[in-house]
Design an enzyme around this catalytic site. Structure first.
Site, PDB file in Angstrom:
ATOM      1  CG  ASP A 104      36.629  41.069 -28.453  1.00  0.00           C
ATOM      2  OD1 ASP A 104      37.848  41.042 -28.450  1.00  0.00           O
ATOM      3  OD2 ASP A 104      35.900  40.753 -29.415  1.00  0.00           O
TER       4      ASP A 104
HETATM    5  N1  URA Z   1      37.083  36.456 -31.379  1.00  0.00           N
HETATM    6  C1  URA Z   1      36.524  37.660 -31.162  1.00  0.00           C
HETATM    7  O1  URA Z   1      36.098  38.321 -32.102  1.00  0.00           O
HETATM    8  N2  URA Z   1      36.440  38.106 -29.907  1.00  0.00           N
HETATM    9  C2  URA Z   1      36.892  37.413 -28.844  1.00  0.00           C
HETATM   10  O2  URA Z   1      36.782  37.883 -27.714  1.00  0.00           O
HETATM   11  C3  URA Z   1      37.471  36.163 -29.076  1.00  0.00           C
HETATM   12  C4  URA Z   1      37.559  35.708 -30.357  1.00  0.00           C
END
Ligand code: URA
Length: 236
Positions: A104
């Site tokens: 993310d």
């Molecule tokens: N889980 C999440 O919430 N975000 C990520 O970027 C990867 C795994």
């Protein structure tokens, strides 16, 4: 060889993403646009994408990046946000490097990038079940009962998450640091797992993908994988 496999071998993108180029009519074989995914490519065919010739490449690039928050894991962003490719430096300009999976915008840590569509495909495929290790920071003291709920699986979008490893690393300054090892890659999975037990993740970092560890790589910097690491990725 099927057109999408050929495009991935040329380092265009993962096989699944390569399909999009075909569907959008950007791929030509011997000057003729192909949109049929069952099209085969022969050795003598000339394949172009956006009118640029592609050739299968053996010399693939494999990079580990310590992604800071505030970067998107796409090759370009329609909102004009910074992309992880901008962290790699001019040495890699013009190479068809793309991230293997995503972190993310607000998540940091280990991100692999490559030109090798086949390796990317295998790692991202749900069947490969490569364990991904995260460290999540949660405000307040998390209880063993809460961790047990996460381990057993919680419902996200009507589907239970697979059993996973979850352990409290430490609790200091009112922050619980929790290590989570998951073998799936669902959208914002770790954050949503904690949301489901009414806990908010205030910091999230991926520290390992299978045997590959972030180690002491500084935030925002990258390095190429060594031969042993590449061999491991090819066997995943
Ligand atoms: N889980 C999440 O919430 N975000 C990520 O970027 C990867 C795994």
């Amino acid at each position: 060889m099927r057109i999408n496999k050929y495009l991935a071998l040329c380092g265009l993108s993962s096989r699944r993403n390569s399909e999009i180029f075909v569907r959008e009519g950007k791929v030509k074989i011997n000057g003729r646009t192909v949109t049929d995914l069952s099209t085969d490519v022969k050795d003598t065919d000339i394949v172009t994408v956006n009118n640029e010739r592609l050739l299968p490449t053996e010399e693939h690039i494999y990079i580990m990046l310590n992604k800071p928050k505030g970067y998107v894991c796409t090759t370009s962003d329609e909102l004009g946000r910074k992309t992880v490719l901008q962290l790699l430096g001019s040495k890699y300009e013009g190479k068809r490097i793309f991230p293997i999976g995503r972190l993310d915008y607000d998540t940091e840590g280990l991100l692999l990038l490559t030109t090798d569509g086949d390796v990317a495909n295998r790692i991202m495929h749900p069947k490969s079940e490569v364990p991904k290790t995260y460290v999540a920071k949660i405000e307040g003291e998390i209880t063993e009962a809460e961790l047990a709920k996460l381990r057993g699986g919680v419902i996200l979008d009507g589907v239970k998450t697979k059993k996973c490893k979850v352990r409290l690393k430490d609790f200091t300054d009112n922050i619980s640091r929790v290590e989570v090892v998951i073998t799936e890659g669902r959208n914002r999975q770790v954050r949503r797992m904690f949301d489901s037990i009414n806990r908010e993740v205030v910091f999230l970092k991926r520290v390992a993908i299978g045997e590959l560890k972030l180690g002491g790589l500084y935030r925002g910097t990258s390095r190429e994988l060594n031969a042993k690491e590449i061999e491991y990725l090819k066997k995943v």
